[in-house]
Design a protein around this motif. Structure first.
Motif, PDB file in Angstrom:
ATOM      1  N   PHE A  23       0.816  -1.213   0.000  1.00  0.00           N
ATOM      2  CA  PHE A  23       0.000   0.000   0.000  1.00  0.00           C
ATOM      3  C   PHE A  23       0.855   1.271   0.000  1.00  0.00           C
ATOM      4  N   SER A  27       0.809   4.291   2.724  1.00  0.00           N
ATOM      5  CA  SER A  27       0.895   3.804   4.106  1.00  0.00           C
ATOM      6  C   SER A  27       2.148   4.300   4.822  1.00  0.00           C
ATOM      7  N   LYS A  32      -2.660   1.958   7.127  1.00  0.00           N
ATOM      8  CA  LYS A  32      -3.551   1.588   6.025  1.00  0.00           C
ATOM      9  C   LYS A  32      -5.029   1.563   6.442  1.00  0.00           C
ATOM     10  N   LEU A  37     -11.519   5.961   2.237  1.00  0.00           N
ATOM     11  CA  LEU A  37     -12.230   5.485   1.056  1.00  0.00           C
ATOM     12  C   LEU A  37     -13.606   6.135   1.088  1.00  0.00           C
ATOM     13  N   MET A  42     -10.818   3.489   5.978  1.00  0.00           N
ATOM     14  CA  MET A  42     -11.079   2.128   5.494  1.00  0.00           C
ATOM     15  C   MET A  42     -11.784   1.289   6.558  1.00  0.00           C
ATOM     16  N   ASP A 121      -9.184  -5.160   5.476  1.00  0.00           N
ATOM     17  CA  ASP A 121      -8.816  -4.792   4.108  1.00  0.00           C
ATOM     18  C   ASP A 121      -9.725  -5.411   3.048  1.00  0.00           C
ATOM     19  N   CYS A 123     -13.618  -4.788   1.007  1.00  0.00           N
ATOM     20  CA  CYS A 123     -14.657  -3.810   0.675  1.00  0.00           C
ATOM     21  C   CYS A 123     -15.893  -4.578   0.266  1.00  0.00           C
ATOM     22  N   ILE A 262      -8.670  -5.107  -0.605  1.00  0.00           N
ATOM     23  CA  ILE A 262      -7.955  -3.833  -0.781  1.00  0.00           C
ATOM     24  C   ILE A 262      -6.474  -4.037  -0.474  1.00  0.00           C
ATOM     25  N   PRO A 265      -2.948   0.589  -3.625  1.00  0.00           N
ATOM     26  CA  PRO A 265      -3.596   1.899  -3.756  1.00  0.00           C
ATOM     27  C   PRO A 265      -4.579   1.952  -4.917  1.00  0.00           C
ATOM     28  N   SER A 268      -7.783   0.648  -3.911  1.00  0.00           N
ATOM     29  CA  SER A 268      -8.508   1.546  -3.003  1.00  0.00           C
ATOM     30  C   SER A 268      -9.362   2.538  -3.785  1.00  0.00           C
ATOM     31  N   CYS A 271     -12.446   0.661  -4.802  1.00  0.00           N
ATOM     32  CA  CYS A 271     -13.322   0.428  -3.648  1.00  0.00           C
ATOM     33  C   CYS A 271     -13.988   1.726  -3.185  1.00  0.00           C
ATOM     34  N   SER A 272     -13.282   2.836  -3.326  1.00  0.00           N
ATOM     35  CA  SER A 272     -13.897   4.121  -3.003  1.00  0.00           C
ATOM     36  C   SER A 272     -15.122   4.352  -3.888  1.00  0.00           C
TER      37      SER A 272
END
Length: 414
Positions: A23, A27, A32, A37, A42, A121, A123, A262, A265, A268, A271-272
């Motif tokens: 990450f 991170s 992390k 997100l 997260m 981690d 989603c 996740i 990056p 992420s 997932c956002s």
């Protein structure tokens, strides 16, 4: 809160700084689990999902991070959700099941009838109340959230076989070399307190084997090259799920909603987008709107922190998350990106498929863009990166505190 027999406790495994290396560089500055997100940490997404569990009395976060890293967040989220949230730091690695067992006395303080266990981690929509109802119907020791994926991607995860009628877990294997099933483990579980007896059993077996090895000089001479674990190191998948499969103790609950892991990056950012789309259904008040007259033109699902300042001529979205104190200039165009705290995007700059790190600046007429299918994928700027005017950054990763005055493509700037 309900009778003692009904109490439910949730445990979220958050890992540690050595676990989030993929990450980086994000991170390097923040744990992390606290990376935002859709504008929220997260770990906030599984925590807020736990709030929907009936008779929830406590949420525990277990990991290797320093307690000070989580102190402020845990305090604020406890006040916000009106549920006690506590961070527990492991002194050494105990494995996914061993970490749970290590804090069994604390977890059992509220005499819970059920214990949720979630990995941070991932989603997904976290259908936890539905899982609980199914689990009670099954009558087993544990229920695993599962999902069907493509045969090509299944081998990256724990694959399992379940009875199509009873949903009993019949077979489980972690990341097999050959295809077993398109049904995979989502990393969300519910157990009765009997899980602690099962973990203790594995630990005792390991101790007994270690004692036998010490007593047997022949076995010492013929020692197996396979890795041996300390007796208190117990893995949930290989040591608990695999041996108990097919013994009418474990069952599955299949979700047909979204699910992703996740790890990077770039993931992420995807997932956002999934969480922003979920807000449209569950929390529409969190999404921004604007018509380009008195406020910026907002297209699709967008989150904007109340303290961020966006020029009315900017165009934002879809899939954009803008964090605290960010400043977006006139004519800027933002698509599929995460803008972190204190970032400045100057006039007519473009940000596309990118994550812009804390306190970074994108100059006038500059562009930061990525491509999911490129070698480096999403463009990522670490903390305090300065991109000067009329500079183009494509499919690149830039470590913190760098100044870019020339354009780069497919590069890692160290």
């Amino acid at each position: 809160m309900g009778s003692t027999e009904e109490n439910v406790v949730a445990v979220i495994m958050v890992g540690g700084p050595t676990k989030g290396t993929r990450f980086r560089p994000l991170s390097l500055n923040t744990p992390k689990p606290l990376f935002p997100l859709a504008g929220q940490a997260m770990v906030h997404h599984p925590i807020s999902a736990c709030k929907r569990i009936p008779n929830l009395v406590h949420i525990y976060l277990i990991g290797f991070y320093e307690e000070r890293d989580f102190a402020l967040y845990v305090s604020s989220i406890s006040n916000e959700l009106k549920v006690p949230v506590r961070y527990l730091r492991e002194d050494k690695p105990h494995g996914s099941a061993g970490g749970l067992y290590n804090f069994r006395d604390l977890i059992m303080e509220d005499s819970p009838s059920h214990i949720f266990l979630l990995n941070c981690d991932i989603c997904c929509s976290f259908p936890l109340p539905e899982m609980l109802e199914a689990h009670k119907t099954y009558g087993g020791m544990g229920t695993i959230l599962v999902i069907k994926v493509s045969a090509e991607s299944a081998s990256q995860f724990g694959e399992l076989v379940a009875d199509s009628t009873t949903n009993e877990l019949l077979h489980y294997t972690e990341k097999p070399e050959t295809f077993v099933s398109d049904l995979i483990n989502c990393g969300v579980y519910i157990f009765t307190p009997d899980i602690f007896t099962a973990i203790q059993g594995v630990s005792m077996q390991r101790k007994d084997r270690a004692n036998l090895r010490r007593l047997s000089s022949f076995e010492a001479l013929q020692s197996s090259p396979t890795r041996s674990f300390p007796s208190d190191f117990v893995r949930l998948d290989q040591d608990i799920l695999s041996p108990l499969a097919g013994k009418k103790q474990l069952f599955t609950y299949e979700t047909e909603d979204f699910w992703e892991q996740i790890k990077t990056p770039g993931m992420s950012l995807k997932c956002s987008a999934l969480y922003l789309a979920q807000f449209r259904l569950t929390s529409p008040h969190l999404l921004a709107s604007g018509d380009g007259v008195k406020s910026a033109n907002v297209v699709g699902d967008v989150y904007v922190h109340p303290s961020a300042k966006i020029h009315p001529t900017a165009k934002i979205g879809p899939n954009v998350s803008i964090s605290a104190n960010a400043r977006i200039g006139a004519g800027a165009r933002l698509i599929s990106c995460i803008i972190l705290d204190d970032v400045e995007i100057k006039e007519n700059a473009v940000v596309l498929h990118a994550i812009i790190g804390w306190k970074s600046t994108i100059g006038k007429w500059s562009r930061a863009s990525g491509d999911y299918n490129a070698k480096l994928g999403t463009t990522i700027l670490g903390e305090a990166v300065s991109v000067e005017d009329e500079v183009v950054i494509i499919n690149s990763i830039v470590l913190p505190n760098k100044t870019l005055n020339v354009s780069v493509q497919e590069e890692i700037i160290l």
